[in-house]
Design a protein around this motif. Sequence first.
Motif, PDB file in Angstrom:
ATOM      1  N   UNK A   1      -3.698  -1.379   7.992  1.00 53.98           N
ATOM      2  CA  UNK A   1      -3.062  -0.075   7.776  1.00 53.98           C
ATOM      3  C   UNK A   1      -2.314  -0.021   6.450  1.00 53.98           C
ATOM      4  N   UNK A   2      -1.661  -1.094   6.092  1.00 53.80           N
ATOM      5  CA  UNK A   2      -0.950  -1.138   4.807  1.00 53.80           C
ATOM      6  C   UNK A   2      -1.925  -1.037   3.637  1.00 53.80           C
ATOM      7  N   UNK A   3      -3.019  -1.774   3.715  1.00 55.64           N
ATOM      8  CA  UNK A   3      -4.015  -1.705   2.642  1.00 55.64           C
ATOM      9  C   UNK A   3      -4.683  -0.340   2.589  1.00 55.64           C
TER      10      UNK A   3
ATOM     11  N   UNK B   1      -9.462  14.986  -0.006  1.00 60.36           N
ATOM     12  CA  UNK B   1     -10.474  14.250  -0.753  1.00 60.36           C
ATOM     13  C   UNK B   1     -10.129  12.757  -0.800  1.00 60.36           C
ATOM     14  N   UNK B   2      -8.877  12.440  -1.074  1.00 57.64           N
ATOM     15  CA  UNK B   2      -8.448  11.038  -1.120  1.00 57.64           C
ATOM     16  C   UNK B   2      -8.584  10.383   0.255  1.00 57.64           C
ATOM     17  N   UNK B   3      -8.254  11.118   1.317  1.00 59.77           N
ATOM     18  CA  UNK B   3      -8.402  10.591   2.676  1.00 59.77           C
ATOM     19  C   UNK B   3      -9.862  10.305   2.984  1.00 59.77           C
TER      20      UNK B   3
ATOM     21  N   UNK C   1      -5.314   4.798  -0.155  1.00 61.30           N
ATOM     22  CA  UNK C   1      -5.160   6.253  -0.143  1.00 61.30           C
ATOM     23  C   UNK C   1      -4.258   6.727  -1.285  1.00 61.30           C
ATOM     24  N   UNK C   2      -3.127   6.076  -1.460  1.00 59.38           N
ATOM     25  CA  UNK C   2      -2.196   6.504  -2.514  1.00 59.38           C
ATOM     26  C   UNK C   2      -2.793   6.336  -3.909  1.00 59.38           C
TER      27      UNK C   2
ATOM     28  N   UNK D   1     -14.515   4.255   2.118  1.00 66.05           N
ATOM     29  CA  UNK D   1     -14.392   2.914   1.552  1.00 66.05           C
ATOM     30  C   UNK D   1     -14.106   1.863   2.612  1.00 66.05           C
ATOM     31  N   UNK D   2     -13.247   2.186   3.550  1.00 64.11           N
ATOM     32  CA  UNK D   2     -12.920   1.247   4.621  1.00 64.11           C
ATOM     33  C   UNK D   2     -14.124   1.022   5.536  1.00 64.11           C
TER      34      UNK D   2
END
Length: 101
Positions: free
Chosen positions: A8-10, A47-49, A15-16, A55-56
Amino acid sequence: MTITLGVLSLYLVLFLVLFGITLLILNSSVLGKVVGQHATIHDYAALAWFVSSMGMVGGAFGSGLEDDGTVRNAAYGERQRQRWQKLREEKKEREEQPGET
């Protein structure tokens, strides 16, 4: 629990970073044409989400296709591989010695 927190941290960091990159390189008029309205901060976040999630998922599928040795080589450093090799050699030597009963 530790792995979940780490993932979750990664994910949050990914995301940021992607959110910041989209704000820097994607013009709001271009994004607005794609979404069919004036682009808002929510469109950039969506879009970032989406890209972070893809990617994940792609990373999970990719790591699932690798064998244990490849994943271990990617995850651990040279010193750890040397320790494992030494342990395997010591175990093999113990097995080759005649047993005392």
